[in-house]
Design a protein around this motif. Sequence first.
Motif, PDB file in Angstrom:
ATOM      1  N   LEU A   1       0.859  -1.191   0.000  1.00 14.49           N
ATOM      2  CA  LEU A   1       0.000   0.000   0.000  1.00 14.49           C
ATOM      3  C   LEU A   1       0.887   1.230   0.000  1.00 14.49           C
ATOM      4  O   LEU A   1       1.768   1.377   0.855  1.00 14.49           O
ATOM      5  N   HIS A   2       0.641   2.123  -0.976  1.00 18.80           N
ATOM      6  CA  HIS A   2       1.459   3.328  -1.121  1.00 18.80           C
ATOM      7  C   HIS A   2       0.662   4.575  -0.759  1.00 18.80           C
ATOM      8  O   HIS A   2      -0.567   4.525  -0.650  1.00 18.80           O
ATOM      9  N   HIS A   3       1.385   5.675  -0.625  1.00 18.54           N
ATOM     10  CA  HIS A   3       0.791   6.989  -0.376  1.00 18.54           C
ATOM     11  C   HIS A   3      -0.354   7.246  -1.355  1.00 18.54           C
ATOM     12  O   HIS A   3      -0.146   7.193  -2.576  1.00 18.54           O
ATOM     13  N   GLY A   4      -1.543   7.469  -0.833  1.00 15.77           N
ATOM     14  CA  GLY A   4      -2.690   7.777  -1.688  1.00 15.77           C
ATOM     15  C   GLY A   4      -3.594   6.595  -1.993  1.00 15.77           C
ATOM     16  O   GLY A   4      -4.682   6.783  -2.535  1.00 15.77           O
ATOM     17  N   ASP A   5      -3.153   5.390  -1.670  1.00 19.50           N
ATOM     18  CA  ASP A   5      -3.983   4.212  -1.956  1.00 19.50           C
ATOM     19  C   ASP A   5      -5.158   4.123  -0.975  1.00 19.50           C
ATOM     20  O   ASP A   5      -5.036   4.483   0.192  1.00 19.50           O
ATOM     21  N   VAL A   6      -6.272   3.631  -1.476  1.00 16.44           N
ATOM     22  CA  VAL A   6      -7.467   3.477  -0.631  1.00 16.44           C
ATOM     23  C   VAL A   6      -8.009   2.051  -0.785  1.00 16.44           C
ATOM     24  O   VAL A   6      -8.118   1.547  -1.905  1.00 16.44           O
TER      25      VAL A   6
ATOM     26  N   TYR B   1     -12.689 -10.333   7.558  1.00 17.49           N
ATOM     27  CA  TYR B   1     -11.446 -11.061   7.276  1.00 17.49           C
ATOM     28  C   TYR B   1     -10.295 -10.541   8.153  1.00 17.49           C
ATOM     29  O   TYR B   1     -10.198  -9.346   8.449  1.00 17.49           O
ATOM     30  N   TYR B   2      -9.445 -11.479   8.551  1.00 17.62           N
ATOM     31  CA  TYR B   2      -8.226 -11.108   9.291  1.00 17.62           C
ATOM     32  C   TYR B   2      -7.286 -10.317   8.389  1.00 17.62           C
ATOM     33  O   TYR B   2      -7.155 -10.620   7.197  1.00 17.62           O
ATOM     34  N   HIS B   3      -6.615  -9.330   8.976  1.00 12.92           N
ATOM     35  CA  HIS B   3      -5.679  -8.502   8.215  1.00 12.92           C
ATOM     36  C   HIS B   3      -4.683  -7.869   9.173  1.00 12.92           C
ATOM     37  O   HIS B   3      -4.930  -7.808  10.383  1.00 12.92           O
ATOM     38  N   GLY B   4      -3.578  -7.387   8.629  1.00 12.20           N
ATOM     39  CA  GLY B   4      -2.563  -6.752   9.467  1.00 12.20           C
ATOM     40  C   GLY B   4      -1.540  -6.022   8.613  1.00 12.20           C
ATOM     41  O   GLY B   4      -1.647  -5.997   7.380  1.00 12.20           O
ATOM     42  N   ILE B   5      -0.576  -5.409   9.297  1.00 14.07           N
ATOM     43  CA  ILE B   5       0.499  -4.663   8.625  1.00 14.07           C
ATOM     44  C   ILE B   5       1.830  -5.219   9.129  1.00 14.07           C
ATOM     45  O   ILE B   5       2.051  -5.296  10.346  1.00 14.07           O
ATOM     46  N   THR B   6       2.714  -5.637   8.194  1.00 12.77           N
ATOM     47  CA  THR B   6       4.026  -6.162   8.608  1.00 12.77           C
ATOM     48  C   THR B   6       4.910  -4.983   9.044  1.00 12.77           C
ATOM     49  O   THR B   6       4.608  -3.820   8.742  1.00 12.77           O
ATOM     50  N   PRO B   7       6.015  -5.273   9.775  1.00 13.53           N
ATOM     51  CA  PRO B   7       6.844  -4.163  10.283  1.00 13.53           C
ATOM     52  C   PRO B   7       7.236  -3.186   9.175  1.00 13.53           C
ATOM     53  O   PRO B   7       7.713  -3.578   8.114  1.00 13.53           O
ATOM     54  N   LEU B   8       6.987  -1.906   9.446  1.00 10.36           N
ATOM     55  CA  LEU B   8       7.231  -0.860   8.452  1.00 10.36           C
ATOM     56  C   LEU B   8       8.729  -0.749   8.175  1.00 10.36           C
ATOM     57  O   LEU B   8       9.544  -0.797   9.097  1.00 10.36           O
ATOM     58  N   LYS B   9       9.074  -0.606   6.895  1.00 13.64           N
ATOM     59  CA  LYS B   9      10.483  -0.432   6.509  1.00 13.64           C
ATOM     60  C   LYS B   9      10.929   1.000   6.771  1.00 13.64           C
ATOM     61  O   LYS B   9      10.133   1.929   6.709  1.00 13.64           O
ATOM     62  N   GLU B  10      12.204   1.157   7.018  1.00 15.80           N
ATOM     63  CA  GLU B  10      12.811   2.480   7.223  1.00 15.80           C
ATOM     64  C   GLU B  10      12.613   3.311   5.953  1.00 15.80           C
ATOM     65  O   GLU B  10      12.615   2.762   4.837  1.00 15.80           O
ATOM     66  N   GLY B  11      12.414   4.598   6.089  1.00 15.87           N
ATOM     67  CA  GLY B  11      12.271   5.456   4.916  1.00 15.87           C
ATOM     68  C   GLY B  11      11.893   6.863   5.320  1.00 15.87           C
ATOM     69  O   GLY B  11      11.678   7.143   6.505  1.00 15.87           O
ATOM     70  N   GLU B  12      11.827   7.727   4.313  1.00 16.45           N
ATOM     71  CA  GLU B  12      11.496   9.129   4.554  1.00 16.45           C
ATOM     72  C   GLU B  12      10.523   9.524   3.457  1.00 16.45           C
ATOM     73  O   GLU B  12      10.844   9.408   2.273  1.00 16.45           O
ATOM     74  N   HIS B  13       9.337   9.957   3.821  1.00 14.36           N
ATOM     75  CA  HIS B  13       8.363  10.376   2.808  1.00 14.36           C
ATOM     76  C   HIS B  13       8.447  11.888   2.622  1.00 14.36           C
ATOM     77  O   HIS B  13       8.541  12.620   3.605  1.00 14.36           O
ATOM     78  N   PRO B  14       8.397  12.378   1.359  1.00  9.89           N
ATOM     79  CA  PRO B  14       8.565  13.819   1.117  1.00  9.89           C
ATOM     80  C   PRO B  14       7.548  14.696   1.860  1.00  9.89           C
ATOM     81  O   PRO B  14       7.877  15.819   2.250  1.00  9.89           O
ATOM     82  N   LEU B  15       6.326  14.237   2.068  1.00 16.16           N
ATOM     83  CA  LEU B  15       5.329  15.070   2.751  1.00 16.16           C
ATOM     84  C   LEU B  15       5.194  14.734   4.232  1.00 16.16           C
ATOM     85  O   LEU B  15       4.880  15.607   5.043  1.00 16.16           O
ATOM     86  N   LEU B  16       5.395  13.490   4.603  1.00 18.43           N
ATOM     87  CA  LEU B  16       5.083  13.079   5.984  1.00 18.43           C
ATOM     88  C   LEU B  16       6.295  12.625   6.790  1.00 18.43           C
ATOM     89  O   LEU B  16       6.161  12.306   7.980  1.00 18.43           O
TER      90      LEU B  16
END
Length: 216
Positions: A173-178, A188-203
């Motif tokens: 899932l990327h910036h702006g996805d819905v 349904y079961y769902h989750g988010i795996t550990p977030l990768k290191e990074g820097e987003h230009p706006l956030l």
Amino acid sequence: MQDLFSDLIPVLPERETLADGALLLRGQALGSEKELIASLTEITMQAPFRHMTTPGGFTMSVAMNNCGPLGWVSDRSGYRYSPVDPQTGNNWPEMPDCFLQLAQNAAAKAGYKNFVPDACLINRYEPKNKLSLHQDKDEKSPEHPIVSVSLGLPATFQFGGLKRTDPVLKYALHHGDVVVWGGPSRLYYHGITPLKEGEHPLLGRCRINLTFRKAA
Ligand code: MD6
Ligand code: FE
């Protein structure tokens, strides 16, 4: 050039069906990203992000906040929706118009016509933060979908089935996805795996997820 390489450039489909009732709309929030982020800043001035406690006594790594008439809260006594922010004693900040418009437009595209969310849970992930497999089942109106908006750093969304042990599929899932999610796959079961290191230009160094629900 475009023709020579077009077959090598991965093109993400604009709409992707994740399961019966669940639809991923790529980039749906990009048109209002500036407004969404400005509204987020205002909300955060009225109600701060906080790390809630699970009923089992663990502190959640993901920081949370809410806007709208109802907010999702967790503490030692359980999960529930509350009109009052336990941290400030005030009602949650109002749901901004740009939030509501985005949620309703996305729901309509997925075929959910009269979606009127009364709650927006706002999750903030920093690198390494994750959200374990779970079901969204604290809402009293499961006939209504959930609309989930991703902003900032990308994340890997895990999507399984009605049982925790069902196999999971993974989606970036990327910036702006819905993601709009309801009907047969609403629980349904769902989750988010550990977030990768990074820097987003706006956030910057974080991912923000908005989930709109009809909780009451
Ligand atoms: C997240 N989302 O994307 C967590 N729940 O950060 C959720 O838990 C979620 O994306 C229900 C429907 C869509 C979601
Ligand atoms: Fe969820």
